[in-house]
Structures are given as structure tokens and as C-alpha cells.
Motif scaffolding. Structure first.
Motif, PDB file in Angstrom:
ATOM      1  N   ARG A 103       8.330  -0.723  -3.098  1.00 25.45           N
ATOM      2  CA  ARG A 103       7.874   0.591  -2.618  1.00 25.45           C
ATOM      3  C   ARG A 103       8.952   1.649  -2.854  1.00 25.45           C
ATOM      4  NH1 ARG A 103       5.611  -2.991   1.235  1.00 25.45           N
ATOM      5  NH2 ARG A 103       3.334  -2.809   1.317  1.00 25.45           N
TER       6      ARG A 103
ATOM      7  N   SER B 118       9.144   5.710  -2.307  1.00 29.87           N
ATOM      8  CA  SER B 118       8.499   6.923  -1.794  1.00 29.87           C
ATOM      9  C   SER B 118       9.191   8.151  -2.395  1.00 29.87           C
ATOM     10  CB  SER B 118       8.580   6.971  -0.270  1.00 29.87           C
ATOM     11  OG  SER B 118       7.910   5.865   0.308  1.00 29.87           O
TER      12      SER B 118
ATOM     13  N   HIS C  60      -1.966   5.644   5.207  1.00 31.57           N
ATOM     14  CA  HIS C  60      -1.001   4.538   5.165  1.00 31.57           C
ATOM     15  C   HIS C  60      -1.537   3.371   5.993  1.00 31.57           C
ATOM     16  CE1 HIS C  60       2.230   6.726   3.123  1.00 31.57           C
ATOM     17  NE2 HIS C  60       1.847   7.769   3.836  1.00 31.57           N
TER      18      HIS C  60
END
Length: 210
Positions: A177, A179, A210
């Protein structure tokens, strides 16, 4: 990612005397009308009207920061210590090496990018309307070439144990992940809605749960 810069060479191909290549601002990114960035095969950023947006963001920066940015871009300003001035002209037949940071979200976040597993493809689309970024008055040149395009960045090579851990993590179907904040542009044709001078415009926002 914070070390990533885009470098290229601009050549004024007009050899007529006094036909200088004159950019309206010292940021060479105004030449491009669209920027797209892929991580592996995934489109992560797609910014339309890129040059216009870059120019707008530049004008919102503090005076000293704009001077520092333009001073390292390679184009420079036609008037010293004036960030609102046009770029220093490129004489006929001459070249200018420019270097500029890319204001894309993936390069502004703090996590390192595992390039072996998610190679980056960057596309910059040149604006076909030269009047959008060149001063064509007073015999200004409108012909040029771009060459020696490079992405410059610091790259670190992980040791074998860390690389094996990363590969194992991905082979198990686990995500990596990252961001980051990206941008989007919307252009509206605004016309008066009535005699009182009121105007109306459209605003869109994309939300991802989310």
C-alpha cells in the motif's frame, strides 16, 4: 521519490537572427498538456491541462521559493529577481538544458518505491498549441526540438534477504500500500446567469471508501 527530477534539452531550431525562443514562464513543464503515470500496468495519475495547472500552482508559491525553483530549472528569468518575468530567451540555433521536479503525487509521498515489482512509466504529452507556452510576438521562434530526455533519481539496491522478503510477500497475494495525493482538473465555460452578474459552475469530487 523526493529526488526524482526530469531533465531534457531544448534546441531553438530557428536560425534566423533575433528569432529567440521565448517561454512565457521559466517552468518548462508548461510545454505539456497532459501527464500520465503508470505503476506496472496500473494507471495511477492522469492530469489533464497539466501545463496550465503547473503554472497556476507556481503562482501560489512564496516569492523566494519561486525564485529558487526557477533558478535551478535551467530556463531562468529574463529579469533577475523577478519570478513573474518570462524565461530567459534561447537564441537562434542554441540549446538549453533544463531540469525540473515533477509535481506528481507518487513522487511527493515518503515511501520508497520497489521498482523491480512496480516499474514506472511516465507519459508527458506536448501541447500542440505553441502559443500556450511561447511568446510568439516580435519574431519569437515557434520551432524547437526536445532531446536527451532523462529521469534522474537516487536509487538504492536492497540486499538479497530484503528482496526475498518482498518477493515472498507479493507472491502470497499481499498488497503493497502506497498512499499519495493526486490532482484533477475541471474546465468550465462560465457565462452570466442573469443581469446581477451571478455565475454558475460545476464541481465534481471522486470519493473512494476504505
Amino acid at each position: 521519490p523526493h529526488t526524482v527530477v526530469f531533465s531534457f534539452t531544448i534546441t531553438n531550431t530557428d536560425t534566423t537572427a533575433n528569432h529567440n525562443l521565448k517561454f512565457v514562464t521559466p517552468n518548462p513543464l508548461i510545454m505539456f498538456s497532459r501527464a500520465r503515470l503508470h505503476l506496472n500496468s496500473t494507471l495511477c495519475e492522469d492530469i489533464a491541462m497539466f501545463g496550465r495547472w503547473v503554472n497556476l500552482m507556481d503562482h501560489l508559491l512564496p516569492y523566494r521559493k519561486r525564485l529558487a525553483r526557477y533558478g535551478t530549472s535551467g530556463l531562468g528569468t529574463a529579469t533577475p529577481n523577478d519570478p513573474n518575468a518570462a524565461a530567459a530567451p534561447i537564441a537562434p540555433g542554441k540549446t538549453r538544458k533544463v531540469t525540473v521536479k515533477l509535481p506528481l503525487g507518487i513522487f511527493e509521498q515518503h515511501l520508497w518505491l520497489p521498482l523491480k515489482h512496480c516499474p514506472i512509466t511516465l507519459e508527458l504529452e506536448l501541447n500542440p498549441t505553441v502559443e500556450a507556452y511561447l511568446d510568439t510576438s516580435a519574431n519569437g521562434s515557434t520551432t524547437f526540438t526536445i532531446s536527451d530526455c532523462r529521469i534522474l533519481a537516487d536509487v538504492c539496491m536492497p540486499d538479497g534477504a530484503l528482496e526475498n522478503k518482498m518477493s515472498e510477500h507479493l507472491l502470497q497475494g499481499c498488497p503493497v500500500r502506497i498512499s499519495f495525493v493526486s490532482r484533477t482538473n475541471i474546465m468550465n465555460n462560465i457565462s452570466p446567469a442573469g443581469t446581477d452578474g451571478a455565475v454558475s459552475g460545476q464541481v465534481r469530487r471522486a470519493l473512494q471508501p476504505h
